[in-house]
Design a protein around this motif. Sequence first.
Motif, short mmCIF file in Angstrom:
data_model
loop_
_atom_site.label_atom_id
_atom_site.label_comp_id
_atom_site.label_asym_id
_atom_site.label_seq_id
_atom_site.Cartn_x
_atom_site.Cartn_y
_atom_site.Cartn_z
N LYS A 1 50.07 -53.46 35.07
CA LYS A 1 50.13 -54.42 36.17
C LYS A 1 50.74 -53.79 37.42
CE LYS A 1 50.20 -58.49 33.23
NZ LYS A 1 50.96 -59.65 32.78
N GLN A 2 51.62 -52.81 37.24
CA GLN A 2 52.20 -52.10 38.38
C GLN A 2 51.11 -51.35 39.16
OE1 GLN A 2 55.22 -49.65 36.55
NE2 GLN A 2 56.81 -51.19 36.86
N ILE A 3 50.19 -50.73 38.42
CA ILE A 3 49.09 -50.02 39.07
C ILE A 3 48.26 -50.98 39.90
CG2 ILE A 3 46.95 -48.73 38.68
CD1 ILE A 3 48.30 -47.61 36.12
N VAL A 4 47.92 -52.12 39.32
CA VAL A 4 47.14 -53.13 40.03
C VAL A 4 47.90 -53.61 41.26
CG1 VAL A 4 46.16 -55.46 39.89
CG2 VAL A 4 45.88 -53.85 37.97
N GLU A 5 49.18 -53.87 41.11
CA GLU A 5 50.00 -54.34 42.23
C GLU A 5 50.00 -53.33 43.38
OE1 GLU A 5 54.67 -55.39 43.23
OE2 GLU A 5 54.03 -55.35 41.14
N ARG B 1 57.28 -55.28 41.74
CA ARG B 1 57.79 -56.44 41.03
C ARG B 1 57.37 -56.50 39.57
NH1 ARG B 1 57.55 -56.70 46.14
NH2 ARG B 1 58.81 -58.09 47.41
N GLN B 2 56.19 -56.01 39.27
CA GLN B 2 55.71 -56.06 37.89
C GLN B 2 56.49 -55.08 37.01
OE1 GLN B 2 53.48 -58.09 36.58
NE2 GLN B 2 52.89 -59.05 38.50
N THR B 3 56.67 -55.45 35.75
CA THR B 3 57.37 -54.57 34.81
C THR B 3 56.40 -53.87 33.86
OG1 THR B 3 57.74 -56.44 33.33
CG2 THR B 3 59.52 -55.88 34.88
#
Length: 99
Positions: free
Chosen positions: A18-22, A12-14
Motif C-alpha cells: 500500500k505504501q507503493i500505491v500511496e 501513512r500506510q504501514t
Amino acid sequence: MRGIVVYVYYVRQTDPNKQIVELIQRFNLLKHVAPFRRCIRCNELLSQVNKELVISEIPETVKQINDKFHRCQNCHQIYWKGSHYDQLHSFIDKILKDV
C-alpha cells in the motif's frame, strides 16, 4: 542538516504494498513506471542482446529454455525471464491495478 531538506512527505500506510500505491498516487509517478527496464544492481538501462553473445555466460538449463536476453549497459549483468518473472509481473500488475 535539516536546512537542506526542502520537501518532506510522511507515508501513512504501514503495509509495504500500500505504501507503493500511496507514493505512486501522491507524486503522480504512474507515467514513469517501466518494469524490467533497469538493472536491479546499478539501475542502468537494459539492452536486448542476442543469445549467441551471452551463451557462454548463462547456465545450461537457461540456454535450453530461453531465447531472449537483456544485458545491463553498465555492469553487464544478464537478465532473462526466469521462474521469478511471473511472480514479479503479477505483483506489479496488482500494484498498478490499485493505483
